[in-house]
Design an enzyme around this catalytic site. Structure first.
Site, PDB file in Angstrom:
ATOM      1  N   HIS A  53     -16.773  39.663  93.601  1.00  0.00           N
ATOM      2  CA  HIS A  53     -17.360  40.144  94.852  1.00  0.00           C
ATOM      3  C   HIS A  53     -18.629  39.403  95.281  1.00  0.00           C
ATOM      4  O   HIS A  53     -19.282  39.830  96.233  1.00  0.00           O
ATOM      5  CB  HIS A  53     -17.675  41.634  94.741  1.00  0.00           C
ATOM      6  CG  HIS A  53     -16.465  42.507  94.656  1.00  0.00           C
ATOM      7  ND1 HIS A  53     -15.553  42.620  95.683  1.00  0.00           N
ATOM      8  CD2 HIS A  53     -16.006  43.297  93.650  1.00  0.00           C
ATOM      9  CE1 HIS A  53     -14.584  43.450  95.328  1.00  0.00           C
ATOM     10  NE2 HIS A  53     -14.823  43.868  94.104  1.00  0.00           N
ATOM     11  N   ARG A  78     -17.221  38.722  85.509  1.00  0.00           N
ATOM     12  CA  ARG A  78     -16.126  39.430  86.166  1.00  0.00           C
ATOM     13  C   ARG A  78     -15.347  38.384  86.951  1.00  0.00           C
ATOM     14  O   ARG A  78     -15.805  37.885  87.985  1.00  0.00           O
ATOM     15  CB  ARG A  78     -16.631  40.540  87.090  1.00  0.00           C
ATOM     16  CG  ARG A  78     -15.471  41.172  87.885  1.00  0.00           C
ATOM     17  CD  ARG A  78     -15.724  42.567  88.387  1.00  0.00           C
ATOM     18  NE  ARG A  78     -16.713  42.644  89.436  1.00  0.00           N
ATOM     19  CZ  ARG A  78     -16.982  43.781  90.109  1.00  0.00           C
ATOM     20  NH1 ARG A  78     -16.339  44.905  89.811  1.00  0.00           N
ATOM     21  NH2 ARG A  78     -17.903  43.779  91.041  1.00  0.00           N
ATOM     22  N   ASP A  92     -14.390  28.483  78.700  1.00  0.00           N
ATOM     23  CA  ASP A  92     -14.802  27.123  78.353  1.00  0.00           C
ATOM     24  C   ASP A  92     -16.256  26.879  78.734  1.00  0.00           C
ATOM     25  O   ASP A  92     -16.966  26.124  78.058  1.00  0.00           O
ATOM     26  CB  ASP A  92     -13.909  26.098  79.054  1.00  0.00           C
ATOM     27  CG  ASP A  92     -12.580  25.885  78.349  1.00  0.00           C
ATOM     28  OD1 ASP A  92     -12.408  26.404  77.228  1.00  0.00           O
ATOM     29  OD2 ASP A  92     -11.709  25.196  78.915  1.00  0.00           O
ATOM     30  N   GLU A 157      -8.763  50.559  87.538  1.00  0.00           N
ATOM     31  CA  GLU A 157      -9.284  50.943  88.846  1.00  0.00           C
ATOM     32  C   GLU A 157      -8.196  51.188  89.890  1.00  0.00           C
ATOM     33  O   GLU A 157      -8.482  51.258  91.091  1.00  0.00           O
ATOM     34  CB  GLU A 157     -10.249  49.861  89.347  1.00  0.00           C
ATOM     35  CG  GLU A 157      -9.698  48.451  89.305  1.00  0.00           C
ATOM     36  CD  GLU A 157     -10.740  47.387  89.604  1.00  0.00           C
ATOM     37  OE1 GLU A 157     -11.834  47.739  90.045  1.00  0.00           O
ATOM     38  OE2 GLU A 157     -10.440  46.193  89.409  1.00  0.00           O
ATOM     39  N   ASP A 183     -13.264  51.522  93.068  1.00  0.00           N
ATOM     40  CA  ASP A 183     -11.937  51.254  93.603  1.00  0.00           C
ATOM     41  C   ASP A 183     -11.056  52.497  93.562  1.00  0.00           C
ATOM     42  O   ASP A 183     -10.225  52.711  94.457  1.00  0.00           O
ATOM     43  CB  ASP A 183     -11.274  50.108  92.832  1.00  0.00           C
ATOM     44  CG  ASP A 183     -11.707  48.752  93.348  1.00  0.00           C
ATOM     45  OD1 ASP A 183     -12.915  48.528  93.455  1.00  0.00           O
ATOM     46  OD2 ASP A 183     -10.836  47.920  93.642  1.00  0.00           O
TER      47      ASP A 183
END
Length: 262
Positions: A53, A78, A92, A157, A183
């Site tokens: 987001h 996230r 990585d 969610e 959500d």
């Protein structure tokens, strides 16, 4: 003022998370390293770089993870989706773990685990990365360090996930589950996160996760709400974000200064 209590090193984050020790983090919405440095220096156990987001790309995510290392906090990302390539890129780049959105089926949960793990998984190998100290770590050392150190958190969610929650939380390799009340509130078209339907969903998720012996992570508004969910079994808490802290502090300063005109 920085937290006076000594914080264990970020390398121990997964161990603490699995042991269900209380850990406190916050979301990072600004694609710049300085906010992470400040919050890490304050003593937060972890930060969550919000690739879903907020306007992070691979370069800014990498800078954020470097800032997390510099300030001694665990850098969780996230990711915007559960694809293997997306997860691989942040691991990585040295992420301590991933927070994966919309894990609503057993199959998705299994795919997430496969993308995160070498042994028993399908993670693409590369040790010439930050995670592998740019080649300083050999094959065995790197794979062992990553499999033992990467924290895998799935976000529950979606209403459909509630129907198979016991099966999802039983998937081996996922360390914990985030209760996505935001959500769920939107999906249920509820008036707010304190609506009974959202509370019931949260309690159902927490009950399933704790019964499976795994860790519950949840975003809370402050101490009182954290204590409430801790009593149900949650132990990992996300409080606000860099934007939220900035608005809160700036709003208070502005209100205080406005009193000069009275």
């Amino acid at each position: 003022m920085a937290n006076s209590a000594p914080r264990p090193p970020a390398s121990e984050f997964r161990k603490r998370f699995l042991a269900r020790q209380t850990v406190v983090g916050t979301f990072i919405k600004t694609p710049a390293p300085q906010t992470i440095e400040v919050l890490g220096d304050m003593g937060f156990d972890f930060v969550v770089i919000d690739g879903e987001h907020a306007p992070f790309d691979r370069t800014t995510t990498g800078y954020g993870l470097l800032a997390a290392r510099a300030s001694g906090t665990a850098g969780i990302v996230r990711v915007p989706d559960a694809t293997a390539s997306t997860i691989l890129s942040v691991l990585d780049d040295g992420a301590t773990g991933v927070l994966v959105p919309h894990v609503s089926s057993v199959e998705t949960a299994q795919d997430v685990v496969a993308a995160c793990r070498y042994r028993g998984g399908k993670r693409g190998f590369a040790n010439t990365t930050r995670a592998g100290r740019y080649g300083a770590m050999g094959f065995a050392e790197h794979t062992e360090a990553q499999d033992s150190g990467v924290t895998v958190i799935a976000m529950i969610e979606d209403p459909e996930a509630l129907d198979v929650i016991d099966d999802i939380v039983a998937v081996d390799g996922i360390d914990g589950f985030f209760v996505g009340r935001g959500d769920l509130t939107a999906a249920f078209q509820a008036p707010g996160m304190d609506a009974p339907v959202v509370r019931q969903a949260a309690e159902k998720i927490i009950k399933a996760v704790t019964a499976a012996g795994k860790t519950v992570c949840i975003m809370v508004g402050g101490k009182a709400e954290a204590e409430d969910f801790a009593s149900l079994g949650a132990s990992a808490f996300i409080v606000s974000s860099d934007h939220g802290f900035m608005r809160q502090a700036a709003g208070k300063a502005l209100a205080d200064m406005a009193e000069l005109n009275r």
